[in-house]
Write an enzyme that holds these catalytic residues in place. Structure first.
Site, mmCIF file in Angstrom:
data_model
loop_
_atom_site.group_PDB
_atom_site.id
_atom_site.type_symbol
_atom_site.label_atom_id
_atom_site.label_comp_id
_atom_site.label_asym_id
_atom_site.label_seq_id
_atom_site.Cartn_x
_atom_site.Cartn_y
_atom_site.Cartn_z
ATOM 1 N N HIS A 262 0.858 -1.180 0.000
ATOM 2 C CA HIS A 262 0.000 0.000 0.000
ATOM 3 C C HIS A 262 0.898 1.235 0.000
ATOM 4 O O HIS A 262 1.477 1.585 1.033
ATOM 5 C CB HIS A 262 -0.909 -0.012 1.217
ATOM 6 N N ASP A 264 1.106 5.061 -0.173
ATOM 7 C CA ASP A 264 0.345 6.307 -0.108
ATOM 8 C C ASP A 264 0.877 7.277 -1.156
ATOM 9 O O ASP A 264 2.075 7.593 -1.174
ATOM 10 C CB ASP A 264 0.464 6.928 1.282
ATOM 11 N N ASP A 374 -7.384 1.422 2.840
ATOM 12 C CA ASP A 374 -6.983 2.401 3.852
ATOM 13 C C ASP A 374 -7.775 3.698 3.824
ATOM 14 O O ASP A 374 -7.416 4.646 4.510
ATOM 15 C CB ASP A 374 -5.490 2.710 3.691
ATOM 16 N N HIS A 578 -6.435 9.576 -0.351
ATOM 17 C CA HIS A 578 -6.984 9.564 0.996
ATOM 18 C C HIS A 578 -6.073 10.131 2.084
ATOM 19 O O HIS A 578 -6.419 10.047 3.277
ATOM 20 C CB HIS A 578 -7.458 8.154 1.372
#
Length: 1007
Positions: A262, A264, A374, A578
């Site tokens: 993941h 970001d 997430d 996000h």
């Protein structure tokens, strides 16, 4: 025998720490290290290698915050390193700390001709050397000195989030750069012990299997000679072979392990650093694929692949090859892993339009799963959007962070506001950064809510957030737990394989209806107000630009600016990631976001101006254009009208009385008292008072805002216990006296901040507009705006994408109580049977709405908007400075009125100079059916695409009449591909029947 396991386990741990790990490398030899420090931002490989590299000693400090140092490594693999049980590799320690990878120094290794080899990170601190004994070593390492902005996760303010405050002193010390000879037998023994020790830690005391494994580990420590680990590691492995070979129980939980990282797209690092994190992670993954034929890796976010294609084309082609092999699996289908609470409906659609288009055109795949592990809660509009974009499955993880209530399902069907359901999985492992440890696998089995009905869950494994991905140690763990007694079985698969298996195993799972509200991170609806305003403004500018550019293309043959619009959409979609739109990134990220929004606005305003100039013709008459879905002030929806010279007279009166200033028209009468508060808002049509007895509206309230953790993310419930009403006034004056408008300006100050409000009533309007300008310099404070209303509302209705949701105004259950701060888009509506009130806004998302009983009887429903926050982490300057926020109170409002009020505040009428009206491209005869987008087709065909939705939550039958030539019209999915349902054609338009909140996309093809 007595149980001495408490003594054995520490012995094993110390053996691994002090004997086994130091023996991983049989030998190490130095290399020649030279270095060049990039003076500013990172540079490409080709530019870096042309610079002057100077000798750099191991042990020397390096790397200012956010800097880049290129190390050149030259040496030779010793010719005597010929043992077949070993492998030479470059060992690198850039000064790694014990914190998680991705939050500190990291690097990327290149060959002398610029080919990316692999990443260098704390858990991946080696670079493969393809040559054998006596071969030369010649590598470049681009080392990024990224600061540890998270610190020790104490959420203290950090100077590292802004280049201007980050400093210039070196952060790291080069600990090691050398050639090491890895002992494969010792390494394999270390993996055996790690897996079995983790298993012992999870098996119940008294279980024979636990004792069996523990004693095997104890015998291994006895057998392996600490003075000759390399020579006796094989004996140790043999002692463990039997317990590793014992098969899992037939009823064991079945884990589908998906390699994952993941990443970001921005967070505690800027976007430019994410570009490099993607290259590092993907190169690491490709290296692992070369070592392990069973390894499969899944990665989302078309934006990240696009960065790779632009900045690392050779690496992108290698990824593309593995995609074709089915080993590197694009998932999600979105442009980024977006927030889903705050992006508008059309923006969420474009996340899929842009994402799936890239995946199809550039990688030849069409992901069927939506992958959002997430994001901070999930909109109830999402299931219909997922289905409309051609996806079947949804995965999330974040709801496991709920503070109050445990989600009752892990596999279920999620139902959206229109009734669409999507098969959903919520991994019981409760992490998207798994290592496949014994503790994680046991947790996945223990917490799986569907036990007895199904038995399969997904575990995403690999270092994430800051990137890194899986390691060779994780793959070793997967191999050892494939079929191991006492453990769930582990199989490395793709997300699609998991979902197909889970769906077959559990064809009728339970249904969860409505939003997936995260009982945590509620402050994300408010933090970084300028970023949120930039998003809201950009979304509506994009609507206008597409509408007028399409109208100009159809009416005048003007060129459609597809490239400009796509570029702007890509920027807006990226910034809906996000950790950007929610306001939870470092200062650098939000400063860049504001600059990007300004650039987007300039480009779109140019598109709008050019398109309107082509539409209205040359002339000096005032032409008013309306991009909204409803006619306003005599201007048709989606069109324009010449304004006559004489304007109609107004009906606004302004009167100064002992009670305060009275602003009135035929619809509403407002009293602004000496404190600048609304002590009366009377609906003159319904003849009722809206302000609750003894209360006052337009009340600014200042709360202490000190969350327990996660400053920018959280608003904790205890904020309510400390509040100060801002009622002192520095100045109050009438600034407009009618007849078309009446306005009162109120100036007040608090702490170091100044707040100026202008309260306005316009001619014939049921709206009370309040423009609030804030020069904000508070710290750890929350500013709310309250409207205590004399209505008995059981629920608040909040706009979301393509519709609305209802939320209780009471706290009967723990689920209601936990929902104390909620998200709404352009409006909130509260009411009782036969009467309602709407509160609309132009850039605010956070709200709370509660009902209370008055001492003398009756109930008050208070709608509050969260205007501003001032968290200190990760950006200690968050929200400081100038802000403008507009709110409108609409009296006597239906849901339809609320929808119209939201569009009015967010899509202002424009006035341009020209010679004639602008005829709308289409008309819709039912106000419940709202036109959300008018654009030209993505494929460049010139077809006109119109997206509509039912906005009121009712069944609707609407006729859509196109006022331009076309040969055919078909309904499409959100990706503009035809669907099976035919569209009825008739001479007077296209008749549509829509279920509540249904989205319909029509494609009008040319003659």
């Amino acid at each position: 025998m007595h149980d001495d396991s408490d003594l054995v386990l520490p012995r094993i741990a110390r053996f691994v720490r002090e004997r086994l790990h130091p023996a991983l490398y049989r030998d190490r030899v130095p290399v020649l290290v030279t270095a060049w420090e990039a003076p500013g931002e990172p540079v490409p490989f080709a530019e870096a290698v042309r610079q002057e590299f100077r000798p750099f000693p191991v042990g020397a400090p390096w790397g200012r915050p956010w800097g880049t140092v290129w190390f050149h490594v030259a040496g030779t693999v010793p010719p005597e390193w010929t043992d077949p049980g070993t492998r030479p590799e470059l060992v690198v320690d850039l000064g790694f700390a014990g914190v998680q990878p991705g939050f500190q120094a990291e690097g990327l290794a290149f060959t002398p001709d610029g080919v990316v080899v692999t990443a260098v990170e704390p858990r991946n601190a080696h670079v493969p050397l393809p040559g054998g004994p006596g071969s030369p070593v010649d590598l470049y390492i681009e080392a990024a000195s990224n600061p540890g902005t998270a610190g020790a996760w104490t959420f203290a303010p950090t100077p590292f989030g802004d280049l201007s405050t980050a400093g210039s002193d070196p952060l790291y010390r080069l600990v090691a750069l050398e050639i090491g000879l890895l002992d494969l037998g010792v390494w394999e023994l270390a993996q055996d012990i790690w897996t079995l020790s983790g298993l012992v830690g999870e098996l119940p005391v008294g279980l024979p299997r636990r004792a069996e494994v523990l004693r095997a580990l104890e015998r291994t420590v006895d057998i392996v000679d600490p003075d000759d680990v390399a020579g006796t590691a094989g004996l140790g492995r043999a002692e463990l072979a039997a317990v590793l070979a014992a098969p899992a129980h037939a009823s064991a939980h079945r884990v589908h392990a998906v390699g994952h990282a993941h990443i970001d797209s921005a967070w505690l690092w800027p976007v430019r650093e994410t570009v490099r994190k993607v290259a590092r992670t993907f190169s690491n993954v490709l290296d692992l694929m070369d070592q392990d034929d069973e390894f499969v890796f899944a990665a989302s976010s078309a934006q990240q692949y696009a960065w790779l294609q632009e900045h690392y084309p050779e690496l992108f082609e290698r990824v593309k090859t593995r995609v074709a092999d089915g080993r590197f699996v694009p998932v999600g289908g979105m442009w980024v892993e977006s927030d889903t609470n705050m992006p508008g409906g059309e923006a969420l659609v474009r996340q899929f339009v842009m994402g799936k288009r890239f995946f199809r055109e550039e990688l030849g795949v069409d992901p069927l799963e939506v992958w959002l592990p997430d994001s901070f809660g999930y909109s109830a509009a999402l299931p219909q959007i997922i289905a409309g974009a051609g996806a079947r499955w949804f995965l999330t993880q974040k709801i496991s962070w709920n503070e109050t209530n445990v989600m009752p399902h892990h596999t279920f069907r999620w139902e959206g506001i229109d009734g669409t359901q999507v098969f959903t999985h919520f991994p019981p492992v409760d992490t998207y950064n798994a290592e496949l440890s014994g503790a994680e696998l046991a947790r996945a089995q223990r917490q799986y809510a569907e036990q007895g009905r199904a038995n399969t869950s997904l575990v995403p494994f690999g270092w994430g957030d800051g990137g890194g991905g899986p390691t060779r140690e994780m793959l070793a763990a997967a191999a050892r737990t494939r079929d191991l007694e006492g453990s769930p079985t582990v199989r490395i698969t793709t997300p699609a394989e998991f979902f197909a298996t889970a769906e077959h195993e559990y064809p009728q799972p339970p249904v969860w209806s409505g939003e997936l509200y995260l009982e945590f991170h509620r402050g994300t609806y408010t933090s970084q107000a300028r970023t949120k305003r930039g998003n809201r403004r950009s979304e509506h500018l994009l609507r206008e630009a597409e509408l007028w550019a399409t109208t100009a293309a159809v009416r005048t043959g003007a060129a459609y600016p597809a490239d400009v619009l796509q570029r702007c959409w890509h920027t807006v979609l990226l910034q809906q990631f996000h950790d950007i739109l929610p306001g939870t990134s470092i200062a650098w990220v939000h400063q860049e976001a504001e600059r990007n929004y300004a650039r987007v606005a300039a480009e779109l305003e140019d598109v709008i101006a050019r398109s309107l100039a082509a539409l209205v013709g040359e002339g000096d008459r005032e032409v008013v254009v309306n991009a909204g879905p409803y006619a306003r002030e005599g201007v048709p929806a989606l069109g324009g009208a010449v304004r006559e010279d004489e304007q109609p007279g107004g009906d606004v009166t302004v009167t100064e009385t002992a009670d305060g200033v009275v602003l009135a028209n035929a619809a509403v009468r407002v009293v602004v008292d000496a404190r600048g508060l609304l002590t009366s808002v009377r609906d003159l049509v319904a003849d009722r008072e809206l302000v609750a007895p003894g209360a006052a509206a337009n009340l600014l309230q200042l709360h202490r805002d000190t969350p327990t953790n996660w400053d920018a993310w959280d608003i904790d419930e205890h904020y309510r216990r400390t509040v100060r009403d801002l009622v002192d006034v520095d100045d109050l004056a009438v600034v407009e006296r009618g007849p078309s408008r009446g306005s009162v300006r109120v100036v007040r100050s608090t702490g170091s901040s100044t707040i100026t409000q202008v309260i306005t009533v316009g001619a014939g309007s049921p709206d009370v507009d309040i423009v609030t300008d804030v020069n904000w310099h508070e710290k750890q404070k929350l500013l709310k705006l309250a409207f205590p209303l004399d209505v008995h509302a059981d629920r608040a209705t909040s706009e979301i994408q393509f519709g609305h949701v209802h939320r209780s105004t009471h706290a009967n259950t723990s689920w209601d109580a936990a929902r104390f701060e909620t998200v709404a888009h352009r409006w909130v509506h509260v009411g009782e049977p036969g009467y309602g009130v709407a509160v609309a806004n132009d850039s605010t998302y956070g709200h709370d709405t509660l009902r209370s009983t008055r001492p003398g009887g009756g109930t008050t429903t208070t709608v509050r908007l969260s205007l501003l926050r001032a968290p200190l982490f990760p950006d200690p300057t968050a929200d400081q400075g100038e802000h403008r926020l507009t709110v409108a109170l609409r009296v006597g409002s239906t849901i339809g009125d609320a929808v119209a009020a939201g569009y009015r505040l967010n899509l202002a009428l424009r006035t341009v100079r020209g010679s004639h009206d602008v005829a709308p491209l289409l008309h819709v005869d039912d106000p419940a059916v709202v036109v959300e987008a008018v654009k030209l087709a993505e494929d460049g065909s010139g077809d006109v695409v119109v997206r509509l939705y039912e906005a009121l939550g009712t069944r609707a039958s609407a006729r859509v009449t196109a006022d331009f030539p076309y040969g055919s019209v078909v309904e499409t999915d959100l990706l503009e591909q035809p669907v099976r349902r035919p569209v009825a054609l008739s001479a007077d338009g296209t008749r549509l029947t829509l279920r509540p909140f249904q989205i319909v996309t029509l494609r009008f093809a040319g003659e």
